[in-house]
Design an enzyme around this catalytic site. Sequence first.
Site, mmCIF file in Angstrom:
data_model
loop_
_atom_site.group_PDB
_atom_site.id
_atom_site.type_symbol
_atom_site.label_atom_id
_atom_site.label_comp_id
_atom_site.label_asym_id
_atom_site.label_seq_id
_atom_site.Cartn_x
_atom_site.Cartn_y
_atom_site.Cartn_z
ATOM 1 N N HIS A 103 65.644 34.664 10.433
ATOM 2 C CA HIS A 103 64.473 34.069 11.097
ATOM 3 C C HIS A 103 64.919 33.035 12.133
ATOM 4 O O HIS A 103 64.443 33.048 13.277
ATOM 5 C CB HIS A 103 63.570 33.444 10.027
ATOM 6 N N GLU A 104 65.830 32.147 11.738
ATOM 7 C CA GLU A 104 66.241 31.078 12.668
ATOM 8 C C GLU A 104 67.027 31.648 13.843
ATOM 9 O O GLU A 104 66.842 31.204 14.984
ATOM 10 C CB GLU A 104 67.046 30.002 11.937
ATOM 11 N N CYS A 155 56.369 29.799 9.725
ATOM 12 C CA CYS A 155 57.199 29.224 10.781
ATOM 13 C C CYS A 155 56.519 27.952 11.262
ATOM 14 O O CYS A 155 55.292 27.936 11.434
ATOM 15 C CB CYS A 155 57.328 30.223 11.930
ATOM 16 N N HIS A 192 64.922 32.943 16.657
ATOM 17 C CA HIS A 192 64.389 31.945 17.598
ATOM 18 C C HIS A 192 65.303 31.779 18.812
ATOM 19 O O HIS A 192 64.829 31.444 19.905
ATOM 20 C CB HIS A 192 64.240 30.583 16.913
HETATM 21 NI NI NI Z 1 60.472 29.702 12.755
#
Ligand code: NI
Length: 177
Positions: A141-142, A99, A145
């Site tokens: 993953h995004e 990341c 966030h």
């Molecule tokens: Ni990330």
Amino acid sequence: MIREVLRMGDPRLLRQAQTLARCDSPELAALVRDMFDTMLHLDGAGLAAPQIGENVRVVIFGFEHNSRYPDAEPVPRTVLINPFWEPLAGGQEDAWEGCLSVPGMRGLVPRHRSIRYGGIDAQGCPIERQARGFHARVVQHECDHLDGVLYPMRMRDMSRFGFADVLFPDGLPTPQD
Ligand code: NI
């Protein structure tokens, strides 16, 4: 404009990001441009707006070839506003992730193997797709966030978290697809 990427430990990475009411503002267009400038500058596979301090539900991802994930299959270059996703059949699998907010590190992270996802693109049009493998992993993953979740918070075995050059002295691993 290339923006500073916040690093893990910054409380701004832990916030719940805001849903965008409009997908056609000049401010949003400028934000998406900055996100691509920043992601490409750092050779990232994806980036979420909170990583540059903008607390809105916008993510970008995609590449033809990525030196940080050298053997990953191409992922279409995508802007997603107010994204959503849901798992499809196939269960979870572990694979190595990094990341841009956790520079130099890698960890083994469980993610759903196959998903359906969607959102609004930069032209204001709805997108809906199915994805698997690394593509599905990047989306999960995004989107994490946007809910203040960084990948180490998803790990089950912290003995599989470390510095990339120590974990992989002979080069970065092939993503499991
Ligand atoms: Ni990330």
